[in-house]
Scaffold this motif. Structure first.
Motif, PDB file in Angstrom:
ATOM      1  N   THR A 148       5.072  18.578 -17.393  1.00 55.70           N
ATOM      2  CA  THR A 148       3.764  19.552 -18.402  1.00 55.70           C
ATOM      3  C   THR A 148       3.996  20.705 -18.158  1.00 55.70           C
ATOM      4  O   THR A 148       3.395  21.581 -19.263  1.00 55.70           O
ATOM      5  N   ARG A 149       4.707  21.315 -17.317  1.00 53.47           N
ATOM      6  CA  ARG A 149       4.684  22.795 -17.129  1.00 53.47           C
ATOM      7  C   ARG A 149       5.885  23.514 -17.856  1.00 53.47           C
ATOM      8  O   ARG A 149       6.065  24.614 -18.105  1.00 53.47           O
ATOM      9  N   LEU A 150       6.838  22.292 -18.390  1.00 48.84           N
ATOM     10  CA  LEU A 150       8.186  22.808 -18.751  1.00 48.84           C
ATOM     11  C   LEU A 150       7.885  23.343 -20.321  1.00 48.84           C
ATOM     12  O   LEU A 150       7.116  22.800 -21.036  1.00 48.84           O
ATOM     13  N   PRO A 151       8.519  24.332 -20.770  1.00 49.46           N
ATOM     14  CA  PRO A 151       8.283  24.901 -22.121  1.00 49.46           C
ATOM     15  C   PRO A 151       8.962  23.763 -23.041  1.00 49.46           C
ATOM     16  O   PRO A 151       9.820  23.294 -22.787  1.00 49.46           O
ATOM     17  N   GLY A 152       7.964  23.541 -24.040  1.00 46.62           N
ATOM     18  CA  GLY A 152       8.344  22.817 -25.217  1.00 46.62           C
ATOM     19  C   GLY A 152       8.135  21.150 -24.914  1.00 46.62           C
ATOM     20  O   GLY A 152       8.679  20.299 -25.665  1.00 46.62           O
ATOM     21  N   VAL A 153       7.514  20.904 -23.614  1.00 47.43           N
ATOM     22  CA  VAL A 153       7.007  19.600 -23.427  1.00 47.43           C
ATOM     23  C   VAL A 153       5.878  19.299 -23.684  1.00 47.43           C
ATOM     24  O   VAL A 153       4.967  20.282 -23.029  1.00 47.43           O
ATOM     25  N   LYS A 154       5.034  18.295 -24.479  1.00 47.38           N
ATOM     26  CA  LYS A 154       4.027  18.137 -24.572  1.00 47.38           C
ATOM     27  C   LYS A 154       3.342  17.339 -23.262  1.00 47.38           C
ATOM     28  O   LYS A 154       4.164  16.820 -22.527  1.00 47.38           O
ATOM     29  N   ALA A 155       2.184  17.864 -22.835  1.00 46.82           N
ATOM     30  CA  ALA A 155       1.312  16.939 -22.010  1.00 46.82           C
ATOM     31  C   ALA A 155       1.720  15.364 -21.837  1.00 46.82           C
ATOM     32  O   ALA A 155       1.813  14.925 -20.672  1.00 46.82           O
ATOM     33  N   GLU A 156       1.395  14.981 -22.930  1.00 44.61           N
ATOM     34  CA  GLU A 156       1.550  13.470 -23.059  1.00 44.61           C
ATOM     35  C   GLU A 156       2.772  13.001 -22.624  1.00 44.61           C
ATOM     36  O   GLU A 156       3.192  11.998 -22.145  1.00 44.61           O
ATOM     37  N   ASP A 157       3.840  13.770 -23.356  1.00 44.63           N
ATOM     38  CA  ASP A 157       5.283  13.501 -23.076  1.00 44.63           C
ATOM     39  C   ASP A 157       5.572  13.511 -21.701  1.00 44.63           C
ATOM     40  O   ASP A 157       6.524  12.735 -21.088  1.00 44.63           O
ATOM     41  N   GLY A 158       5.086  14.428 -20.899  1.00 46.33           N
ATOM     42  CA  GLY A 158       5.477  14.901 -19.641  1.00 46.33           C
ATOM     43  C   GLY A 158       4.862  13.797 -18.768  1.00 46.33           C
ATOM     44  O   GLY A 158       5.605  13.240 -17.550  1.00 46.33           O
ATOM     45  N   VAL A 159       3.714  13.466 -19.088  1.00 44.90           N
ATOM     46  CA  VAL A 159       2.994  12.466 -18.180  1.00 44.90           C
ATOM     47  C   VAL A 159       3.663  10.956 -18.548  1.00 44.90           C
ATOM     48  O   VAL A 159       3.888  10.256 -17.212  1.00 44.90           O
ATOM     49  N   ALA A 160       3.839  10.734 -19.492  1.00 40.53           N
ATOM     50  CA  ALA A 160       4.828   9.422 -20.038  1.00 40.53           C
ATOM     51  C   ALA A 160       6.039   9.192 -19.345  1.00 40.53           C
ATOM     52  O   ALA A 160       6.372   8.295 -18.640  1.00 40.53           O
ATOM     53  N   THR A 161       6.952  10.417 -19.069  1.00 38.11           N
ATOM     54  CA  THR A 161       7.990  10.743 -18.586  1.00 38.11           C
ATOM     55  C   THR A 161       7.969  10.267 -17.071  1.00 38.11           C
ATOM     56  O   THR A 161       8.716   9.564 -16.335  1.00 38.11           O
TER      57      THR A 161
ATOM     58  N   ALA B 192       0.857  -1.273   0.114  1.00 39.06           N
ATOM     59  CA  ALA B 192      -0.038  -0.128   0.002  1.00 39.06           C
ATOM     60  C   ALA B 192       0.994   1.294  -0.182  1.00 39.06           C
ATOM     61  O   ALA B 192       0.479   2.381  -0.698  1.00 39.06           O
ATOM     62  N   GLY B 193       1.969   1.276   0.706  1.00 38.20           N
ATOM     63  CA  GLY B 193       2.955   2.395   0.705  1.00 38.20           C
ATOM     64  C   GLY B 193       3.626   2.674  -0.562  1.00 38.20           C
ATOM     65  O   GLY B 193       3.696   3.633  -1.014  1.00 38.20           O
ATOM     66  N   SER B 194       3.658   1.510  -1.105  1.00 45.25           N
ATOM     67  CA  SER B 194       4.578   1.677  -2.577  1.00 45.25           C
ATOM     68  C   SER B 194       3.838   2.181  -3.410  1.00 45.25           C
ATOM     69  O   SER B 194       4.089   2.988  -4.426  1.00 45.25           O
ATOM     70  N   VAL B 195       2.221   1.692  -3.302  1.00 47.34           N
ATOM     71  CA  VAL B 195       1.442   2.100  -4.577  1.00 47.34           C
ATOM     72  C   VAL B 195       1.144   3.677  -4.369  1.00 47.34           C
ATOM     73  O   VAL B 195       0.935   4.813  -5.280  1.00 47.34           O
ATOM     74  N   LEU B 196       0.945   4.248  -2.846  1.00 47.70           N
ATOM     75  CA  LEU B 196       0.745   5.649  -2.823  1.00 47.70           C
ATOM     76  C   LEU B 196       2.083   6.393  -3.174  1.00 47.70           C
ATOM     77  O   LEU B 196       1.633   7.653  -3.791  1.00 47.70           O
ATOM     78  N   LEU B 197       3.063   5.965  -2.800  1.00 46.02           N
ATOM     79  CA  LEU B 197       4.367   6.524  -3.386  1.00 46.02           C
ATOM     80  C   LEU B 197       4.529   6.715  -4.859  1.00 46.02           C
ATOM     81  O   LEU B 197       5.024   7.712  -5.107  1.00 46.02           O
ATOM     82  N   GLY B 198       4.177   5.641  -5.455  1.00 48.66           N
ATOM     83  CA  GLY B 198       4.241   5.590  -6.967  1.00 48.66           C
ATOM     84  C   GLY B 198       3.452   6.574  -7.481  1.00 48.66           C
ATOM     85  O   GLY B 198       3.771   7.419  -8.652  1.00 48.66           O
ATOM     86  N   VAL B 199       1.876   6.780  -6.946  1.00 47.86           N
ATOM     87  CA  VAL B 199       1.140   7.506  -7.529  1.00 47.86           C
ATOM     88  C   VAL B 199       1.531   9.000  -7.139  1.00 47.86           C
ATOM     89  O   VAL B 199       1.209   9.891  -7.864  1.00 47.86           O
ATOM     90  N   GLY B 200       2.231   9.143  -5.982  1.00 44.49           N
ATOM     91  CA  GLY B 200       2.469  10.668  -5.835  1.00 44.49           C
ATOM     92  C   GLY B 200       3.710  10.944  -6.596  1.00 44.49           C
ATOM     93  O   GLY B 200       3.670  12.125  -7.002  1.00 44.49           O
ATOM     94  N   ILE B 201       4.461  10.247  -6.745  1.00 45.26           N
ATOM     95  CA  ILE B 201       5.707  10.459  -7.500  1.00 45.26           C
ATOM     96  C   ILE B 201       5.318  10.849  -9.043  1.00 45.26           C
ATOM     97  O   ILE B 201       5.501  11.874  -9.599  1.00 45.26           O
ATOM     98  N   VAL B 202       4.376  10.155  -9.423  1.00 44.27           N
ATOM     99  CA  VAL B 202       3.831  10.287 -11.065  1.00 44.27           C
ATOM    100  C   VAL B 202       3.065  11.438 -11.221  1.00 44.27           C
ATOM    101  O   VAL B 202       3.005  12.270 -12.112  1.00 44.27           O
ATOM    102  N   GLY B 203       2.264  11.899 -10.075  1.00 38.09           N
ATOM    103  CA  GLY B 203       1.543  13.108  -9.992  1.00 38.09           C
ATOM    104  C   GLY B 203       2.362  14.380  -9.966  1.00 38.09           C
ATOM    105  O   GLY B 203       2.183  15.244 -10.639  1.00 38.09           O
ATOM    106  N   ILE B 204       3.423  14.246  -8.971  1.00 42.76           N
ATOM    107  CA  ILE B 204       4.381  15.487  -9.056  1.00 42.76           C
ATOM    108  C   ILE B 204       5.004  15.522 -10.263  1.00 42.76           C
ATOM    109  O   ILE B 204       5.060  16.670 -10.555  1.00 42.76           O
ATOM    110  N   GLY B 205       5.511  14.416 -10.791  1.00 49.76           N
ATOM    111  CA  GLY B 205       6.544  14.450 -11.900  1.00 49.76           C
ATOM    112  C   GLY B 205       5.650  14.880 -13.047  1.00 49.76           C
ATOM    113  O   GLY B 205       6.122  15.785 -13.774  1.00 49.76           O
TER     114      GLY B 205
END
Length: 107
Positions: free
Chosen positions: A93-106, A75-88
């Motif tokens: 996605t706010r970086l200039p020149g980075v598409k939203a899809e690419d930011g989420v995929a990265t 459960a801790g791993s799932v929460l940490l993973g979701v948090g990291i992906v959300g923050i990342g």
């Protein structure tokens, strides 16, 4: 101090894995602007083999473990993973020149 040594030894061990070497190599090739393309059949085979290896190894390791002992760390791993992906995703996605899809995929 033993914990720091243990963590560093595990990090060094992970740097010796072929999967990480391919990941870092791919990132370096992309950073140099190469248009290297892997044929689709080879790509699908590599993805299939990696997923099978991860799944089989994880399944064999979990076979011998008490489910109650794994529940809290899982459960801790799932929460940490979701948090990291959300923050990342929010940052990338706010970086200039980075598409939203690419930011989420990265992330």
């Amino acid at each position: 101090m033993d914990i720091v040594v243990d963590v560093l030894s595990r990090v060094l061990t992970q740097f010796q894995s072929p999967a990480l070497a391919f990941l870092i190599g791919g990132m370096a090739v992309a950073a140099m602007g190469s248009k290297l393309q892997i044929p689709n059949a080879i790509y699908q085979f590599c993805v299939f083999m990696l997923l099978m290896r991860i799944g089989l190894k994880g399944g064999m390791e979990l076979r011998a473990v008490d489910p109650a002992a794994v529940l809290l760390p899982a459960a801790g791993s799932v929460l940490l993973g979701v948090g990291i992906v959300g923050i990342g995703a929010a940052i990338l996605t706010r970086l200039p020149g980075v598409k939203a899809e690419d930011g989420v995929a990265t992330a």
